[in-house]
Design a protein around this motif. Structure first.
Motif, short mmCIF file in Angstrom:
data_model
loop_
_atom_site.label_atom_id
_atom_site.label_comp_id
_atom_site.label_asym_id
_atom_site.label_seq_id
_atom_site.Cartn_x
_atom_site.Cartn_y
_atom_site.Cartn_z
N PRO A 90 0.83 -1.21 0.00
CA PRO A 90 0.00 0.00 0.00
C PRO A 90 0.86 1.26 0.00
O PRO A 90 2.02 1.23 0.43
CB PRO A 90 -0.78 -0.09 1.31
CG PRO A 90 -0.55 -1.43 1.88
CD PRO A 90 0.63 -2.02 1.19
N TYR A 91 0.28 2.34 -0.47
CA TYR A 91 0.89 3.67 -0.53
C TYR A 91 1.99 3.75 -1.59
O TYR A 91 2.81 4.67 -1.57
CB TYR A 91 1.41 4.13 0.84
CG TYR A 91 0.35 4.00 1.91
CD1 TYR A 91 -0.77 4.83 1.89
CD2 TYR A 91 0.45 3.02 2.88
CE1 TYR A 91 -1.77 4.68 2.85
CE2 TYR A 91 -0.54 2.88 3.86
CZ TYR A 91 -1.65 3.71 3.83
OH TYR A 91 -2.63 3.56 4.76
N ASP A 92 2.01 2.82 -2.51
CA ASP A 92 2.91 2.84 -3.66
C ASP A 92 2.04 3.04 -4.90
O ASP A 92 0.82 3.12 -4.80
CB ASP A 92 3.67 1.50 -3.73
CG ASP A 92 4.98 1.59 -4.51
OD1 ASP A 92 5.21 2.61 -5.21
OD2 ASP A 92 5.77 0.63 -4.45
N THR A 93 2.66 3.12 -6.04
CA THR A 93 1.95 3.20 -7.32
C THR A 93 2.48 2.11 -8.21
O THR A 93 3.70 1.90 -8.28
CB THR A 93 2.18 4.58 -7.99
OG1 THR A 93 1.65 5.59 -7.12
CG2 THR A 93 1.50 4.67 -9.35
N MET A 94 1.57 1.40 -8.89
CA MET A 94 2.01 0.41 -9.88
C MET A 94 1.78 1.03 -11.26
O MET A 94 0.69 1.51 -11.56
CB MET A 94 1.25 -0.90 -9.76
CG MET A 94 1.87 -1.96 -10.66
SD MET A 94 1.25 -3.66 -10.51
CE MET A 94 0.63 -3.80 -8.88
N THR A 95 2.83 1.01 -12.07
CA THR A 95 2.76 1.55 -13.42
C THR A 95 2.84 0.40 -14.40
O THR A 95 3.82 -0.35 -14.42
CB THR A 95 3.91 2.55 -13.67
OG1 THR A 95 3.83 3.59 -12.68
CG2 THR A 95 3.81 3.15 -15.06
N PHE A 96 1.79 0.27 -15.22
CA PHE A 96 1.72 -0.78 -16.22
C PHE A 96 2.15 -0.23 -17.58
O PHE A 96 1.74 0.87 -17.96
CB PHE A 96 0.29 -1.31 -16.36
CG PHE A 96 -0.17 -2.11 -15.19
CD1 PHE A 96 0.03 -3.49 -15.15
CD2 PHE A 96 -0.82 -1.51 -14.12
CE1 PHE A 96 -0.40 -4.24 -14.07
CE2 PHE A 96 -1.26 -2.25 -13.04
CZ PHE A 96 -1.05 -3.61 -13.01
N THR A 97 2.97 -1.00 -18.28
CA THR A 97 3.32 -0.72 -19.66
C THR A 97 3.18 -2.02 -20.45
O THR A 97 3.25 -3.11 -19.87
CB THR A 97 4.76 -0.18 -19.80
OG1 THR A 97 5.67 -1.14 -19.24
CG2 THR A 97 4.93 1.17 -19.12
N GLY A 98 2.98 -1.89 -21.73
CA GLY A 98 2.84 -3.08 -22.55
C GLY A 98 3.30 -2.84 -23.97
O GLY A 98 3.30 -1.70 -24.45
N THR A 99 3.69 -3.92 -24.63
CA THR A 99 4.13 -3.87 -26.02
C THR A 99 3.58 -5.08 -26.76
O THR A 99 3.67 -6.21 -26.26
CB THR A 99 5.68 -3.90 -26.10
OG1 THR A 99 6.21 -2.82 -25.32
CG2 THR A 99 6.15 -3.75 -27.53
N VAL A 100 3.03 -4.84 -27.94
CA VAL A 100 2.59 -5.95 -28.79
C VAL A 100 3.85 -6.64 -29.30
O VAL A 100 4.71 -6.01 -29.93
CB VAL A 100 1.74 -5.45 -29.98
CG1 VAL A 100 1.40 -6.60 -30.93
CG2 VAL A 100 0.46 -4.77 -29.48
N VAL A 101 3.98 -7.94 -29.01
CA VAL A 101 5.18 -8.67 -29.41
C VAL A 101 4.90 -9.65 -30.54
O VAL A 101 5.83 -10.17 -31.15
CB VAL A 101 5.84 -9.42 -28.22
CG1 VAL A 101 6.40 -8.41 -27.22
CG2 VAL A 101 4.88 -10.38 -27.57
N GLU A 102 3.61 -9.89 -30.81
CA GLU A 102 3.26 -10.76 -31.94
C GLU A 102 1.85 -10.42 -32.39
O GLU A 102 0.97 -10.15 -31.58
CB GLU A 102 3.34 -12.23 -31.54
CG GLU A 102 3.14 -13.17 -32.70
CD GLU A 102 3.31 -14.63 -32.30
OE1 GLU A 102 3.02 -15.47 -33.15
OE2 GLU A 102 3.71 -14.92 -31.16
N ASN A 103 1.67 -10.44 -33.70
CA ASN A 103 0.37 -10.23 -34.31
C ASN A 103 0.24 -11.24 -35.43
O ASN A 103 1.17 -11.39 -36.23
CB ASN A 103 0.25 -8.80 -34.83
CG ASN A 103 -1.12 -8.49 -35.38
OD1 ASN A 103 -1.72 -9.30 -36.09
ND2 ASN A 103 -1.62 -7.32 -35.08
#
Length: 140
Positions: A90-103
């Motif tokens: 608690p009292y932290d921040t989670m930062t999500f990032t993503g990249t398409v690696v296959e299509n």
């Protein structure tokens, strides 16, 4: 918009005690380390921490929110493999990032409409989660 190399928009999620406790209970995870600070500390943890079911749900929400616009509303997540790292306190921040690696449009042998996204969720202590999410578009 779903080409290999496409980056998903970043998502910052403040981690509150309420988020961590309520999602643990909602996933029927009654382990004390997810909702009782004193007992969690008694087990050697700094504080309560997020459970894996919540992390999985947040990863899928992150990809799903992006996929509604990028792939269309008729998509289905077919797999979500993840590895946990640093605890999410608690009292932290989670930062999500993503990249398409296959299509599927870029790689032969995949189901039509198949997209694979690598996701990282980072907290102040480092990577909380590394995940690979595969989804199929055009599902009715």
């Amino acid at each position: 918009m779903t080409a290999t190399g496409t980056r998903l928009p970043e998502w910052e999620l403040p981690l509150t005690p309420t988020l961590i406790v309520s999602t643990a209970i909602a996933t029927r995870d009654f382990q004390d380390v997810h909702h009782d600070r004193d007992l969690a500390q008694g087990h050697g943890s700094k504080d309560i921490f997020m459970n894996i079911l919540t992390t999985t749900g947040l990863v899928q929400k992150y990809v799903g929110d992006w996929a509604r616009d990028a792939v269309g509303p008729d998509f289905r997540i077919t797999s979500c493999g993840l590895r946990l790292g640093a605890p999410a306190y608690p009292y932290d921040t989670m930062t999500f990032t993503g990249t398409v690696v296959e299509n599927a449009a870029d790689a032969a042998g995949s189901l039509p409409g198949t997209v694979t996204v690598d996701v990282v969720g980072v907290v102040s202590l480092g990577n909380h989660v590394n995940a690979k999410v595969t989804l199929v578009g055009g599902v009715q």
